[in-house]
Design a protein around this motif. Sequence first.
Motif, mmCIF file in Angstrom:
data_model
loop_
_atom_site.group_PDB
_atom_site.id
_atom_site.type_symbol
_atom_site.label_atom_id
_atom_site.label_comp_id
_atom_site.label_asym_id
_atom_site.label_seq_id
_atom_site.Cartn_x
_atom_site.Cartn_y
_atom_site.Cartn_z
ATOM 1 N N LEU A 25 16.892 -21.716 -32.867
ATOM 2 C CA LEU A 25 15.483 -21.552 -33.335
ATOM 3 C C LEU A 25 14.527 -21.643 -32.198
ATOM 4 C CD1 LEU A 25 15.151 -23.233 -36.750
ATOM 5 C CD2 LEU A 25 15.330 -20.884 -36.339
ATOM 6 N N SER A 26 14.713 -22.626 -31.344
ATOM 7 C CA SER A 26 13.985 -22.532 -30.090
ATOM 8 C C SER A 26 14.303 -21.414 -29.228
ATOM 9 C CB SER A 26 14.179 -23.992 -29.240
ATOM 10 O OG SER A 26 13.504 -24.030 -27.920
ATOM 11 N N THR A 27 15.538 -21.151 -28.938
ATOM 12 C CA THR A 27 15.661 -19.843 -28.409
ATOM 13 C C THR A 27 15.177 -18.737 -28.595
ATOM 14 O OG1 THR A 27 17.778 -20.780 -27.628
ATOM 15 C CG2 THR A 27 17.564 -18.650 -27.326
ATOM 16 N N ALA A 28 15.170 -18.425 -30.109
ATOM 17 C CA ALA A 28 14.522 -17.241 -30.527
ATOM 18 C C ALA A 28 13.248 -17.169 -30.360
ATOM 19 C CB ALA A 28 14.803 -17.047 -32.045
ATOM 20 N N ILE A 29 12.491 -18.421 -30.461
ATOM 21 C CA ILE A 29 11.047 -18.472 -30.381
ATOM 22 C C ILE A 29 10.541 -18.226 -28.975
ATOM 23 C CG2 ILE A 29 9.245 -20.273 -30.363
ATOM 24 C CD1 ILE A 29 10.555 -21.555 -32.633
ATOM 25 N N HIS A 30 11.317 -18.879 -28.136
ATOM 26 C CA HIS A 30 10.816 -18.487 -26.469
ATOM 27 C C HIS A 30 11.012 -17.228 -26.060
ATOM 28 C CE1 HIS A 30 10.925 -23.149 -26.795
ATOM 29 N NE2 HIS A 30 9.713 -23.051 -26.024
ATOM 30 N N PHE A 31 12.130 -16.866 -26.733
ATOM 31 C CA PHE A 31 12.397 -15.390 -26.022
ATOM 32 C C PHE A 31 11.675 -14.334 -26.755
ATOM 33 C CE2 PHE A 31 14.478 -11.414 -26.156
ATOM 34 C CZ PHE A 31 15.220 -11.175 -25.056
ATOM 35 N N GLN A 32 11.155 -14.630 -27.944
ATOM 36 C CA GLN A 32 10.251 -13.608 -28.724
ATOM 37 C C GLN A 32 8.882 -13.698 -28.106
ATOM 38 O OE1 GLN A 32 11.216 -11.760 -32.178
ATOM 39 N NE2 GLN A 32 10.417 -10.665 -30.692
ATOM 40 N N GLN A 33 8.560 -14.792 -27.775
ATOM 41 C CA GLN A 33 7.214 -15.034 -27.087
ATOM 42 C C GLN A 33 7.042 -14.321 -25.827
ATOM 43 O OE1 GLN A 33 6.894 -19.206 -27.026
ATOM 44 N NE2 GLN A 33 5.622 -19.312 -28.819
ATOM 45 N N LYS A 34 8.346 -14.326 -24.936
ATOM 46 C CA LYS A 34 8.072 -13.813 -23.787
ATOM 47 C C LYS A 34 8.515 -12.242 -24.021
ATOM 48 C CE LYS A 34 10.187 -17.601 -21.090
ATOM 49 N NZ LYS A 34 11.384 -18.169 -20.466
ATOM 50 N N HIS A 35 9.150 -11.702 -24.828
ATOM 51 C CA HIS A 35 9.497 -10.270 -25.234
ATOM 52 C C HIS A 35 8.885 -9.881 -26.466
ATOM 53 C CE1 HIS A 35 11.730 -10.652 -21.464
ATOM 54 N NE2 HIS A 35 12.287 -11.577 -21.956
ATOM 55 N N PRO A 36 7.667 -9.706 -26.851
ATOM 56 C CA PRO A 36 6.955 -9.584 -28.051
ATOM 57 C C PRO A 36 7.600 -8.408 -28.867
ATOM 58 C CG PRO A 36 5.260 -9.428 -26.712
ATOM 59 C CD PRO A 36 6.581 -10.027 -25.885
ATOM 60 N N PRO A 341 25.331 -18.510 -18.480
ATOM 61 C CA PRO A 341 25.871 -17.021 -19.209
ATOM 62 C C PRO A 341 27.518 -17.275 -19.091
ATOM 63 C CG PRO A 341 24.508 -16.792 -17.012
ATOM 64 C CD PRO A 341 24.688 -18.381 -17.219
ATOM 65 N N VAL A 342 28.228 -16.748 -20.172
ATOM 66 C CA VAL A 342 29.459 -16.784 -20.320
ATOM 67 C C VAL A 342 30.055 -15.141 -20.469
ATOM 68 C CG1 VAL A 342 29.756 -19.113 -21.210
ATOM 69 C CG2 VAL A 342 29.255 -17.027 -22.844
ATOM 70 N N GLY A 343 29.315 -14.231 -19.794
ATOM 71 C CA GLY A 343 29.761 -13.048 -19.811
ATOM 72 C C GLY A 343 28.430 -12.119 -19.256
ATOM 73 N N LEU A 367 17.626 -21.796 -22.079
ATOM 74 C CA LEU A 367 18.431 -20.416 -22.352
ATOM 75 C C LEU A 367 17.892 -19.327 -22.486
ATOM 76 C CD1 LEU A 367 21.235 -19.806 -23.106
ATOM 77 C CD2 LEU A 367 20.783 -20.094 -25.468
ATOM 78 N N SER A 368 16.671 -19.222 -23.129
ATOM 79 C CA SER A 368 15.607 -17.849 -23.276
ATOM 80 C C SER A 368 15.461 -17.498 -21.919
ATOM 81 C CB SER A 368 14.294 -18.130 -23.918
ATOM 82 O OG SER A 368 13.507 -19.065 -23.455
ATOM 83 N N GLY A 369 15.217 -18.282 -20.905
ATOM 84 C CA GLY A 369 14.815 -18.008 -19.631
ATOM 85 C C GLY A 369 16.117 -17.327 -19.185
ATOM 86 N N ILE A 370 17.238 -17.816 -19.140
ATOM 87 C CA ILE A 370 18.407 -17.327 -18.722
ATOM 88 C C ILE A 370 18.700 -15.944 -19.264
ATOM 89 C CG2 ILE A 370 20.956 -17.640 -18.560
ATOM 90 C CD1 ILE A 370 20.598 -20.726 -18.450
#
Length: 374
Positions: A25-36, A341-343, A367-370
Motif C-alpha cells: 500500500l505504501s508503494t502504491a501511495i507514493h508512486f501515485q503521489q509522484k505520478h498522479p 529491481p529484479v528485471g 521502492l516507489s522511487g526505484i
Amino acid sequence: MLSYWEKKHFFNYDLIVVGAGFVGLSTAIHFQQKHPKAKVVVLERGVLPTGASTKNAGFACFGSLTEILDDLKSMTQDEVLDLVRRRYKGLEAIRKEFGDKGIGYKHTYGFELLDRALISDLDQLEGVNSMLRVLFTQDVFSKVKKVAHFGFSPHIEAIVKNKFEGELDPGTYLDSLWKKAQKSGAKILTGITVEAIQDSQGLAIAKDGAGEKLEFSGQKIAVCTNAFSKKLLPELDLEPGRGLVLLSKPLEFEIPWKGTFHMDKGYVYFRQIDGRLLLGGARNLDFGGERTLDFAVNEQIRTHLQQLANEVVFPGKSLEWEMQWTGIMAFGSSKTPLIQPVGTKTAIAVRLGGMGVAVGYEVGRELSGILGKM
C-alpha cells in the motif's frame, strides 16, 4: 468469463503492486503521489493482507538491548546503527504522516525482562547507549529500579526500559493506509492470487476466487508479498519465519503494568490489550519448524508461551485463552530489507526481518522511487 467492459477497464495499468500489506500500500501511495495520472492497482489474494501486516503484535519497536547485542555478534556497528536508524525513522514517519490517532499509537515505552541467562548483558547497557547516542542524542536504555512492582516471576532479575518505544493498532494503521491509497487514486482488488510474473511482457498471471485465469498487464510490477515472494521469484535470498500470537480472555484481575515487553533476545513479546494479555513469538524454539508458509500452530511453541504466561508474566495464575493466530514474516542472510529491481519491469521490496510495522512505510517509499526510474 469476462465481459468486454471488464477487459477494457480493469486489466491494464502503469503499475501493478502485488500484495496489499503495509509495503504494498505504501508503494502504491507514493508512486501515485509522484505520478498522479498513472493507473495503479494493488492485487491481494486475501480479503485482508495475507502475510503479517495485520497479524503482528502491534509493537512500535526497533530493537531491545539483548537483540542489539546479539546483532553485534554477526554485524558491524555501522550495520546495526543503520538497522536501528531505519526502524526508528520509519516509526517516526508513520506517526508524522497519519498522526498517533491514525495508527492507534500509545507511547507506553518498551521493556525487556532479563533472567539469569541474560543478566550479564546488563553490563553492556552503557556501551550500547553510547553507540546509539549518535542517533538519539540521549540514553535509550535504562535499568528499572523497582522490578518487584511489575509482579513478574522472581526469576526475572532485571528490567530494562526503552523510552523511545510504544505500541500501535495494526488494524487502525491498515485502515489509514487503505483510505490514503484510495484517495490517491490507486485501486485495491482482493481475492486475486498472482501465480507468476512475466517480466519481459509486464504480465502478472493470476486467478480469482472462482479459479478463473486472469492476466494483468503493467508497464511496471512491484512484488511486495514478503516471504511469499519466493513463490514468484525462487532465487530470492529470503526464507519464511512463522510467528504465533495468543490472546487471553479478559483478565479478572488488574494488570500492574503497561507498555510493550520483550524477553529472550526479542523472540518473546507481550503487552496488554483491552484487559487481556497478548503474548507471542518464541519461534527460536523451533527455527526449522517455523520456516514455513503454513499458517498452522506449533504446539511446542504454544505450550511454551502459555507456560511463560502462568509462570513468568502472571506467576501463580492460570489464564484462559480466547484467540490464537499466526503471521508469516521473512528473513535472510542479512537483516537489511531487500529493495531492488529484479528485471526490466519488475522490482521487489521484501525481507523485513519481523519489523514490517517499523520499516514498511519507508520501504514502500523507497521502492516507489526505484520504480519511477525504471
